[in-house]
Design an enzyme around this catalytic site. Structure first.
Site, short mmCIF file in Angstrom:
data_model
loop_
_atom_site.label_atom_id
_atom_site.label_comp_id
_atom_site.label_asym_id
_atom_site.label_seq_id
_atom_site.Cartn_x
_atom_site.Cartn_y
_atom_site.Cartn_z
N LYS A 13 -9.09 5.82 -4.42
CA LYS A 13 -7.71 6.04 -4.88
C LYS A 13 -6.81 4.85 -4.55
CE LYS A 13 -7.13 9.88 -2.58
NZ LYS A 13 -8.49 9.97 -1.97
N ARG A 88 -1.66 17.43 -1.87
CA ARG A 88 -3.02 17.89 -1.56
C ARG A 88 -3.17 19.39 -1.78
NH1 ARG A 88 -6.21 14.28 1.37
NH2 ARG A 88 -5.12 12.51 2.30
N ARG A 125 -17.29 0.77 4.65
CA ARG A 125 -15.93 0.35 4.99
C ARG A 125 -15.79 0.11 6.49
NH1 ARG A 125 -11.26 3.93 2.44
NH2 ARG A 125 -11.73 5.37 4.14
N ARG A 137 -10.87 2.30 10.81
CA ARG A 137 -9.96 3.43 10.83
C ARG A 137 -10.57 4.56 11.64
NH1 ARG A 137 -8.27 4.44 4.63
NH2 ARG A 137 -8.46 6.57 5.43
#
Length: 205
Positions: A13, A88, A125, A137
């Site tokens: 996204k 969401r 990632r 993250r």
């Protein structure tokens, strides 16, 4: 251009939102980025959401809706925006409608990606961040992704049906290349804009 991007964690996204924001010259509003900034800055909001974000839990509807409403009130969203990570839930979608007032969404794009691909992307990632000497993250782990996918299936899939019933939903194969996905979205948005303009009342009607 007022656009919402839906899809599970790792669906891409953010990548598509940045492309769309640049193409249409409107801001990319990533609720994840906003919340991570608040956590890093150790603000009151950041302290409230830090533990939930690290655990892969969804933030309360009221908090998220307040954050987004405040951001949409900024002057740079006057000509549109690309929303990534919100809404969401159906409750958040209704709150978004209230924040937009007389305006309406152009479309809602949902990126469709299977779970096996999502896990591969999250692992890649995290590995890329380590190779670059950066911290991954906190939510880029398989355990956290699994938890987030459960929440996604429980709440966000109902949102997809909600927007489909409103005639706003565009489903796109999120496993194609970034360029192919961008081209497919662009084609669908042309059609969406035509429909939206044709539905607008003409002067004198």
């Amino acid at each position: 251009m007022r656009l919402v991007l839906l899809g599970p964690p790792g669906a891409g996204k953010g990548t598509q939102a940045k492309r769309l924001a640049e193409r249409h010259q409107v801001p990319h509003l990533s609720t994840g980025d906003i919340l991570r900034f608040e956590v890093k800055a150790a603000t009151e909001l950041g302290r409230q959401v830090e533990s939930k974000m690290s655990a892969g839990e969804l933030i309360d509807d009221d908090i998220m809706s307040s954050v987004v409403a405040n951001r949409l009130a900024q002057p740079d969203t006057m000509n549109g925006f690309i929303l990534d990570g919100y809404p969401r839930t159906i409750r958040q979608a209704i709150a978004l409608e209230e924040a937009l007032r007389s305006q309406s969404l152009t479309a809602v794009v949902e990126l469709m990606v299977d779970e096996e691909e999502l896990f591969a992307r999250i692992e890649a990632r995290a590995k890329e961040a380590g190779t670059a000497g950066e911290d991954a993250r906190a939510d880029d782990t398989s355990a956290i992704l699994r938890k987030r996918l459960v929440a996604f299936g429980r709440e966000t899939r109902a949102l997809s049906a909600f927007y489909e019933s409103c005639g706003l939903l565009i489903k796109v194969d999120g496993q194609a290349s970034a360029e192919e996905i961008a081209a497919t979205i662009a084609d669908h948005l042309v059609e969406a804009l035509v429909r939206q303009r044709s539905a607008m009342p003409r002067k004198g009607e």
